[in-house]
Design a protein around this motif. Structure first.
Motif, PDB file in Angstrom:
ATOM      1  N   THR A  56       0.817  -1.215   0.000  1.00  0.00           N
ATOM      2  CA  THR A  56       0.000   0.000   0.000  1.00  0.00           C
ATOM      3  C   THR A  56       0.852   1.265   0.000  1.00  0.00           C
ATOM      4  OG1 THR A  56      -0.174  -0.141   2.427  1.00  0.00           O
ATOM      5  CG2 THR A  56      -1.999  -1.052   1.121  1.00  0.00           C
ATOM      6  N   CYS A  59       3.468   1.699  -4.362  1.00  0.00           N
ATOM      7  CA  CYS A  59       2.415   1.469  -5.351  1.00  0.00           C
ATOM      8  C   CYS A  59       2.190   2.715  -6.202  1.00  0.00           C
ATOM      9  CB  CYS A  59       1.112   1.028  -4.689  1.00  0.00           C
ATOM     10  SG  CYS A  59       0.335   2.270  -3.643  1.00  0.00           S
ATOM     11  N   VAL A  60       1.537   2.484  -7.322  1.00  0.00           N
ATOM     12  CA  VAL A  60       1.119   3.550  -8.240  1.00  0.00           C
ATOM     13  C   VAL A  60      -0.394   3.445  -8.385  1.00  0.00           C
ATOM     14  CG1 VAL A  60       1.271   4.469 -10.587  1.00  0.00           C
ATOM     15  CG2 VAL A  60       3.310   3.446  -9.509  1.00  0.00           C
ATOM     16  N   LEU A  61      -1.104   4.533  -8.160  1.00  0.00           N
ATOM     17  CA  LEU A  61      -2.544   4.577  -8.401  1.00  0.00           C
ATOM     18  C   LEU A  61      -2.795   5.234  -9.753  1.00  0.00           C
ATOM     19  CD1 LEU A  61      -4.121   5.620  -4.963  1.00  0.00           C
ATOM     20  CD2 LEU A  61      -3.408   3.364  -5.775  1.00  0.00           C
ATOM     21  N   TYR A 150      -4.364  -6.079  -2.761  1.00  0.00           N
ATOM     22  CA  TYR A 150      -3.279  -5.554  -1.919  1.00  0.00           C
ATOM     23  C   TYR A 150      -2.647  -6.680  -1.087  1.00  0.00           C
ATOM     24  CZ  TYR A 150      -4.161  -0.573  -2.836  1.00  0.00           C
ATOM     25  OH  TYR A 150      -4.275   0.677  -3.426  1.00  0.00           O
ATOM     26  N   PRO A 179       0.278   6.126  -2.102  1.00  0.00           N
ATOM     27  CA  PRO A 179       1.116   5.781  -3.253  1.00  0.00           C
ATOM     28  C   PRO A 179       2.379   6.625  -3.379  1.00  0.00           C
ATOM     29  CG  PRO A 179      -0.738   7.128  -3.947  1.00  0.00           C
ATOM     30  CD  PRO A 179      -0.970   6.797  -2.497  1.00  0.00           C
ATOM     31  N   SER A 182       0.997   8.916  -8.314  1.00  0.00           N
ATOM     32  CA  SER A 182      -0.383   8.910  -8.797  1.00  0.00           C
ATOM     33  C   SER A 182      -0.372   9.310 -10.266  1.00  0.00           C
ATOM     34  CB  SER A 182      -1.240   9.901  -7.996  1.00  0.00           C
ATOM     35  OG  SER A 182      -1.218   9.580  -6.614  1.00  0.00           O
TER      36      SER A 182
END
Length: 470
Positions: A56, A59-61, A150, A179, A182
């Motif tokens: 979490t 990460c890349v959103l 996740y 993240p 983004s």
């Protein structure tokens, strides 16, 4: 937190159980319910599954109205070929929910296994059997999928998780993370009953994935959308860490690959972009994904690669070239057969449909086009029909295989109300999508084009049906 009790279930039973979390016409199926406490429910469910402290954060959103799945897949492919272990969570799935959960490493892609899926679903069933947050309500199917993704990426020790937002961003369950990066792809009118009926309102929802301590890549936007994103970035104090795609690279169509198996793209990197360190000033890349909109998606994915370079993720030119060339992303301008040419594309907004129209013009000028169209209830069907009618030789109104689909007779009624003046193409209704495609094939000549579009679900059904007939 441990589950109360646990039993082994089959994959099919696990799928049925998770689908049952969204009961049509029930309180749990409304957007107000999903957005009310969706992030809190998904976060608590994830904690009960064991958490995902690394996944979490590393990460890349990816949010946006169009192209977020393709952009996420391109970025995954390039990082994977560079040697990173990358998790990819996308939706909706085309054939099986396993497609939503992917790990790619060294250019090899694998979905979650049926056993892993069933195990996580079994744990969720046990957790919900003694759910200790009744004030939040029970998680929805998408919130369960999000927590599963996740948790699985945490268990599989991915170097980076690339997570596609479901709807909007600010209140979407995937947005439970913090993240590193983004990404916001192009914003257009979509889900207006949920997100608002203006570009500014929708942009505000998408900008909810920005973080004070993170960076963000922003695809080309309208002035209204860009102002909203900039305002949110300034509010968070991270405006200096925005990577606007047009300031980093451009991607232009070069030529179509023989057999229409992809397109060659000329990429030019701007002198001050970190992407210069891994690509140089220019490159010609082969992209197996057709459609002029993929040029913007590719430029966005490459800019994201540059932003990640600033964070220590390095993918050099050979990995970029090989990763992109090996990518497969079904139902996005996917050619299913020849003579007549059958194309499946999930365009479901006026913006996406206009890009599909323009690509058909560029690639297949002068060839008659028969559209088999089916849309969901929350889409702007009138505008989509207007765009299609500009080039269509014929239109068949049908319905995707979903409860949320707009019935074919209602789609036809929209056509008759807005455009049924006798000057457009012939339009008819065939509710069964497989029969609609069969009739289109029967009526087409070898040089014609049949385009099945309006919904990813409809495109996927066309692909399944044609494969079964081979």
């Amino acid at each position: 937190m441990a589950a109360c009790t646990q039993q082994r279930v089959s994959f099919d039973a696990a799928v049925a159980y998770l689908h049952a979390l969204d009961r049509l016409n029930a309180h749990q199926h409304t957007s107000a319910y999903a957005f009310g406490h969706g992030i809190a429910r998904a976060r608590h469910l994830l904690a009960c599954l064991g958490g995902a402290r690394r996944a979490t954060r590393r990460c890349v959103l990816v949010a946006g109205s169009k192209g977020k799945g393709s952009t996420a897949a391109m970025l995954t492919a390039m990082l994977s070929t560079a040697g990173y272990r990358v998790g990819l969570f996308t939706g909706p799935h085309l054939h099986t929910p396993l497609e939503r959960f992917v790990i790619s490493h060294g250019g090899r892609w694998k979905t979650m296994s049926k056993a892993q899926f069933a195990s996580l679903a079994d744990q969720i069933a046990a957790i919900l059997g003694c759910w200790d947050r009744p004030e939040l309500g029970l998680p929805t199917r998408f919130e369960a999928f999000t927590a599963m993704a996740y948790r699985w990426f945490e268990e599989q020790a991915v170097d980076l998780a690339i997570m596609e937002i479901g709807i909007g961003g600010r209140q979407d369950a995937v947005n439970l993370a913090e993240p590193d990066l983004s990404v916001i792809t192009n914003i257009s009118l979509e889900h207006t009953q949920i997100l608002g009926d203006t570009i500014a309102e929708i942009a505000w929802a998408k900008a909810g994935i920005l973080r004070a301590g993170g960076s963000a890549v922003i695809a080309p936007q309208t002035d209204k959308a860009k102002r909203v994103i900039l305002a949110e970035a300034h509010r968070l104090g991270m405006a200096e860490r925005l990577y606007f795609v047009e300031d980093h690279c451009t991607a232009k169509f070069s030529r179509l690959q023989a057999g229409a198996s992809g397109q060659w793209v000329c990429v030019r990197v701007h002198p001050r972009s970190p992407l210069l360190q891994v690509m140089g000033t220019s490159a010609e890349l082969f992209c197996p994904l057709l459609g002029h909109w993929q040029l913007e998606n590719l430029a966005t994915a490459l800019t994201a690669l540059g932003a990640l370079y600033d964070q220590g993720f390095v993918a050099h030119a050979p990995a970029i070239q090989a990763g992109l060339a090996g990518l497969r992303w079904p139902a996005r301008f996917e050619i299913l057969r020849d003579a007549p040419l059958v194309i499946a594309d999930g365009a479901h907004t006026p913006y996406a449909m206009a890009h599909l129209r323009d690509s058909l013009r560029a690639y297949f000028s002068g060839r008659p086009r028969h559209f088999v169209l089916g849309v969901l209830r929350d889409k702007d069907a009138a505008s989509i029909l207007k765009i299609i009618a500009e080039d269509a030789a014929r239109i068949t109104c049908t319905a995707p295989p979903l409860d949320r689909a707009l019935p074919a007779d209602q789609l036809l009624a929209i056509w008759q109300t807005h455009y049924g003046n006798g000057h457009g193409p012939p339009v008819k209704q065939i509710s069964d999508p497989e029969l609609a495609l069969q009739r289109a094939l029967d009526e087409a000549r070898p040089g014609d084009i049949i385009c099945v579009t309006g919904s990813l679900h409809l495109a996927a059904q066309a692909s399944r049906w044609l494969r079964a007939r081979e």
